[in-house]
Design an enzyme around this catalytic site. Structure first.
Site, mmCIF file in Angstrom:
data_model
loop_
_atom_site.group_PDB
_atom_site.id
_atom_site.type_symbol
_atom_site.label_atom_id
_atom_site.label_comp_id
_atom_site.label_asym_id
_atom_site.label_seq_id
_atom_site.Cartn_x
_atom_site.Cartn_y
_atom_site.Cartn_z
ATOM 1 C CB ALA A 268 -0.912 0.000 1.222
ATOM 2 C CB CYS A 269 1.809 3.741 -2.559
ATOM 3 S SG CYS A 269 0.287 4.454 -3.204
#
Length: 173
Positions: free
Chosen positions: A48-49
């Site tokens: 998850a950026c």
């Protein structure tokens, strides 16, 4: 990577230069973004950026609005990122391998989408226009609309055929 627009002596400074232009564009939309401070104790990276803001990433109310990354190879700099117009955190959680710290609804505490930051969903066109103007106000550049050349269109079609539209290539891991 050596262009004066982004060559600011360090990767962090070039990242800051890009983030400042993004901030200017986001402010044009009515968002009140801030630069994230350097994390005191960075966690491990996940898929998850929007997991945790890095130094000079953009936050609103302590939640990550812009997810970015920078790579440099062969004298070229690539900065890419995501700005969510709307966030379906359940769908994100379903497709990403998230660390336990982001299980359940915890992702909601870490990210914010533009519709949440503004109270209404902005149009894609207004976001593009605001970001372009933000870069133009911070950098000595002028963006001109254009179309892909025939050669670029042909190369894009080739990449779709050979890679990105090919299940064997995209699922090779």
């Amino acid at each position: 990577a050596n262009d004066a627009l982004v060559d600011r002596g360090t990767i962090a400074r070039s990242y800051l230069a890009i983030s400042e232009a993004l901030l200017a564009g986001l402010r044009r939309l009515g968002i009140k973004p801030e630069l994230a401070p350097r994390p005191a104790h960075p966690r491990g990276k996940s898929a998850a950026c929007f997991d945790e803001p890095g130094q000079y990433e953009i936050i609103v109310g302590g939640r990550k609005l812009v997810g970015s990354a920078q790579a440099r190879m062969g004298g070229v700099l690539l900065q890419h990122g995501s700005i969510l117009l709307h966030a379906d955190t359940r769908a994100l959680a379903a497709v990403l391998r998230l660390p336990p710290s982001l299980a359940g609804t915890a992702l909601d505490d870490h990210l914010i989408a533009m519709d949440q930051a503004l109270g209404a969903a902005p149009s894609y066109e207004s976001v593009v226009e605001s970001l372009v103007r933000g870069f133009e106000s911070c950098w000595p550049v002028r963006f001109e609309p254009g179309e892909l050349t025939q050669a670029e269109q042909a190369r894009a079609a080739e990449l779709v055929r050979e890679k990105y539209g090919n299940t064997a290539w995209t699922e090779r891991r």
